[in-house]
Design a protein around this motif. Structure first.
Motif, mmCIF file in Angstrom:
data_model
loop_
_atom_site.group_PDB
_atom_site.id
_atom_site.type_symbol
_atom_site.label_atom_id
_atom_site.label_comp_id
_atom_site.label_asym_id
_atom_site.label_seq_id
_atom_site.Cartn_x
_atom_site.Cartn_y
_atom_site.Cartn_z
ATOM 1 N N ALA A 32 0.819 -1.213 0.000
ATOM 2 C CA ALA A 32 0.000 0.000 0.000
ATOM 3 C C ALA A 32 0.853 1.262 0.000
ATOM 4 O O ALA A 32 1.827 1.370 0.750
ATOM 5 N N LYS A 33 0.498 2.212 -0.849
ATOM 6 C CA LYS A 33 1.122 3.532 -0.885
ATOM 7 C C LYS A 33 0.126 4.619 -0.484
ATOM 8 O O LYS A 33 0.518 5.731 -0.160
ATOM 9 N N LEU A 34 -1.162 4.264 -0.543
ATOM 10 C CA LEU A 34 -2.240 5.179 -0.149
ATOM 11 C C LEU A 34 -3.054 4.513 0.951
ATOM 12 O O LEU A 34 -3.019 3.291 1.102
ATOM 13 N N PRO A 35 -3.794 5.286 1.708
ATOM 14 C CA PRO A 35 -4.739 4.660 2.650
ATOM 15 C C PRO A 35 -5.712 3.777 1.876
ATOM 16 O O PRO A 35 -6.326 4.215 0.907
ATOM 17 N N LEU A 36 -5.838 2.527 2.287
ATOM 18 C CA LEU A 36 -6.684 1.580 1.573
ATOM 19 C C LEU A 36 -8.073 1.507 2.206
ATOM 20 O O LEU A 36 -8.209 1.581 3.431
ATOM 21 N N ILE A 37 -9.072 1.311 1.348
ATOM 22 C CA ILE A 37 -10.450 1.098 1.800
ATOM 23 C C ILE A 37 -10.858 -0.290 1.337
ATOM 24 O O ILE A 37 -10.766 -0.614 0.153
ATOM 25 N N SER A 38 -11.309 -1.133 2.262
ATOM 26 C CA SER A 38 -11.697 -2.494 1.898
ATOM 27 C C SER A 38 -12.852 -2.454 0.900
ATOM 28 O O SER A 38 -13.711 -1.579 0.953
ATOM 29 N N SER A 39 -12.856 -3.426 0.002
ATOM 30 C CA SER A 39 -13.868 -3.443 -1.060
ATOM 31 C C SER A 39 -14.780 -4.651 -0.958
ATOM 32 O O SER A 39 -15.453 -5.009 -1.925
#
Length: 759
Positions: A127-134
């Protein structure tokens, strides 16, 4: 078919769905509310909050039955939360029931969780950005449709449902239909989404499956267990629990760690998404589920059980070993693609201009910032947000609670005003109306019915006592203003100096005694009717002011400089000849023509002879109620005398005569002797030609009364109008003499004045 539909006949526009929708994806139609497909995220809030059950899930039972009867293999996949719904049977019994329906295999959706677990671990590591679960379809739709700036933050991995669908399609080489059984309403949207289409053919809710079992008469609790198919999952079974996804994915979480954040429920999810969009937080991973209590608390949950009970059922299922049948095809199956892409589906709504918002605010009586209560009863944070939503069709003016309460209070005030007005009218006039069946009366009634509904000015003519005010009230009753006031003014009972103030109002200090500002009767009658009786008696100055009202619709208070607009219908009445007034100069010609638009002439009573018996009995009924006295009727001789009488005082005189007779009678019938002497005299003159048809007693009575009256008049004349002296001359008690005076309608001073006039 759209997954959530509106049963329009059930919708009562209570706006509960509009208020509860977190993304305002519901528009307001004329008689119902409708979901806006481009904005809906499938959270199911509208269905949960609709008290009329007007919002329902599109029924997939028929589609499922069609697939099962098509002859093609159909595979069932049980959602991870199925133990919390089908708690009355074992997984093996549920599997047996599904096979009886025609499913060739039964799998657990928890296997799909374990398929995507590795993908999530890799995504977090890279991850390079804040991740949002999908893995929550509602969260994915929320980002795609309302926060497209966060699309690149979504983990590019399919949901466990789609992963399982792709896996089964690959094993069956595309020859089997896959039906996923879940409590997730948003999953129905995902089945139709362009990026995930084809993996699952139908999403069937637990309730829909339950209805199929009932329709087929299958009692799951009585069935022998049959094994499930595929690879038996393990940690994937706890995925539906709160924070269960981390354990299912093999991700260790520290409760004090701010790098990995989890949130459940509409409020928490919306808050975190807004924080991410605003850049206020930047965790490594945000695991979001839109439903409270995780996937065991979805809109299709078993509402008979508490969250704790549902949680225990899922944990119990996780700990048990259940029979499984695993074919070699599943053991040798190659990996499938678990990646997915996302699209910007933001649906832009029209943006109002400043004037549009102001107009809507004004429509709900919000004229200043102080009026904007921001009570949130409409479902929006501020009144201005609500006004924008009204402009965009997402809300309705009727949703504003303070505005509704204010309207109710105003309507209550209007109803009280109407009630008080009606009560005053009834107290004053009761059920009085124009009575009569003669030709002249019927003609007047026809004219009233014709002019009543129009805004035309009416001039009512007639002698004093002919019922001109009664005609004015009838005109108002037939008008379209009958729910507004009728203000009556008798121009002869108010002095000229005060009449202008009464009609047009005055300012404070405009004249001596004007200690406060006063609203005139024209303003009081705004929207209704004003009746000016004896219009011929007003001064030239008032005539000019009245002409101004008729020409411009404006009144100017005494002492004031600014005119006020009024909407008033004028009805005027007079017993004078206004034409003579115009010729002689005491009435303005221009005002005469403005008043004499439609003229109604009230006939005198002497021209309504046919209606006199009817009128007599009508006034007797009124007198009987007023005096609370039992009177059966009027004898024929009295009625005949009234028919012959000229009635110089018209209707007013007749009403007074009947009431006086009702007071005097000692029997239960009004007789000729109860009427004034003039009636007996007129009857006697008529009876001279038919003496032989009368009894002696009946014929004698009018003559005796006439002689008696003349004797009393003579004694009074001799005594100079002094009643005591007249009683002494007649040698009868003074009280008896007074009764005789009352009987014949005489007064001592009247006799004296008459004698002096003759001298």
């Amino acid at each position: 078919m759209y997954p959530i539909v509106t049963i329009t006949d059930h919708c009562r526009k209570c706006y509960s769905c509009v208020r509860s929708c977190p993304v305002k994806a519901i528009k307001v139609e004329k008689s119902y509310t409708e979901i806006i497909a481009e904005r809906c995220i499938g959270c199911g809030n509208c269905m949960s909050h609709c008290p009329q059950h007007a919002k329902v899930i599109a029924d997939n039972v028929a589609v499922t039955n069609a697939h099962l009867s098509s002859g093609e293999p159909v595979v069932a996949v049980l959602g991870c939360s199925f133990p919390s719904f089908f708690h009355h049977c074992s997984p093996g019994q549920l599997s047996a029931g599904l096979r009886r329906l025609g499913f060739v295999e039964v799998h657990e959706g928890a296997s799909g969780v374990e398929l995507i677990a590795g993908e999530y671990r890799d995504a977090i590591d890279n991850a390079k950005l804040p991740l949002i679960s999908s893995h929550c379809p509602a969260v994915v739709d929320l980002v795609e449709r309302h926060y497209p700036q966060l699309i690149e933050n979504l983990v590019g991995v399919v949901t466990h449902m789609v992963a399982m669908g792709r896996f089964l399609k690959q094993v069956w080489e595309g020859k089997a239909k896959v039906i996923y059984i879940s409590s997730c309403i948003a999953g129905k949207f995902e089945v139709q989404a362009e990026q995930t289409k084809g993996a699952v053919d139908v999403l069937l809710t637990y309730r829909e499956l339950e209805s199929i079992f009932k329709e087929r008469g299958i009692d799951l609790a009585t069935l022998e267990e049959e094994p499930l198919d595929g690879k038996e999952p393990h940690m994937g079974r706890i995925f539906p629990l709160s924070q269960g996804s981390f354990q299912a994915f093999g991700i260790e979480v520290d409760p004090l760690d701010t790098e990995v954040v989890t949130a459940e429920g509409e409020v928490n999810v919306m808050g975190i998404i807004k924080d991410l969009a605003a850049g206020r937080i930047s965790p490594k991973l945000v695991d979001l589920r839109f439903c409270y209590d995780g996937c065991i608390g979805g809109p299709g949950r078993n509402q008979a059980l508490t969250e704790f009970s549902r949680r225990n059922l899922v944990i119990s299922h996780h700990r048990k070993r259940i029979p499984y049948r695993t074919s070699q095809a599943y053991l040798d199956a190659a990996p499938v693609s678990l990646s997915r892409t996302f699209a910007d589906k933001y649906a832009k709504l029209p943006t109002p201009k400043g004037g549009d918002v102001k107009k809507i605010l004004h429509a709900t009586n919000k004229f200043t910032q102080k009026d904007e209560l921001n009570c949130r009863a409409c479902g929006y944070r501020t009144c201005r947000e609500y006004a924008v939503a009204v402009f965009q069709g997402l809300a309705d003016l009727e949703m504003c609670l303070p505005h509704n309460l204010q309207q109710l209070e105003e309507e209550r005030g209007r109803l009280i005003e109407k009630y008080e007005l009606a009560k005053r009218e009834l107290d004053r006039y009761g059920d009085e109306f124009i009575v009569g069946s003669d030709r002249n009366t019927l003609e007047v009634l026809d004219q009233i019915k014709q002019v009543g509904p129009t805004p035309t000015t009416v001039l009512v003519r007639g002698e004093s006592g002919t019922g001109k005010e009664l005609a004015a009230r009838a005109i108002h009753r037939y008008s379209k203003r009958n729910d507004k006031p009728l203000v009556t003014v008798n121009c002869t009972t108010i002095t000229d100096s005060l009449l202008e103030s009464e009609l047009f109002g005055h300012k404070k200090g405009s004249f001596t005694g004007a200690i406060m500002e006063k609203k005139g009767l024209f303003e009081a009658a705004h929207g209704g009717t004003i009746f000016l009786d004896e219009i011929g008696d007003i001064t030239p100055k008032l005539q000019a002011e009245l002409l101004r009202v008729l020409d411009l619709g404006e009144v100017r208070p005494v002492g004031g400089t600014a005119a006020k607009r009024v909407d008033v219908r004028l009805i005027a009445a007079t017993n004078k000849s206004l034409e003579d007034g115009v010729r002689e100069g005491w009435f303005r010609e221009d005002l005469y023509y403005r008043l004499n638009v439609f003229s109604i002439t009230m006939p005198p009573l002497r021209e309504r002879v046919e209606s006199i018996p009817q009128l007599a009995h009508y006034f007797l009924e009124k007198a009987r109620k007023k005096l609370n006295k039992h009177i059966d009727g009027i004898e024929e001789r009295a009625v005949s005398a009234m028919v012959k009488y000229p009635w110089p005082g018209n209707i007013r005189e007749m009403q007074n005569v009947i009431e006086r007779a009702a007071v005097l009678t000692h029997d239960e019938i009004i007789k000729l002797g109860n009427l004034p002497l003039a009636f007996a005299e007129s009857y006697a003159e008529e009876a001279e030609d038919v003496f032989d048809l009368r009894s002696f007693k009946k014929e004698r009575e009018p003559h005796v009364l006439r002689v008696e009256k003349k004797l009393i008049q003579r004694y009074l004349a001799d005594a100079g109008g002094n009643v005591s002296k007249a009683a002494q001359l007649a040698n009868i008690p003074r009280r008896t003499f007074y009764r005789l005076l009352a009987k014949h309608g005489l007064k001592g001073r009247t006799i004296r004045a008459r004698e002096e006039a003759e001298d």
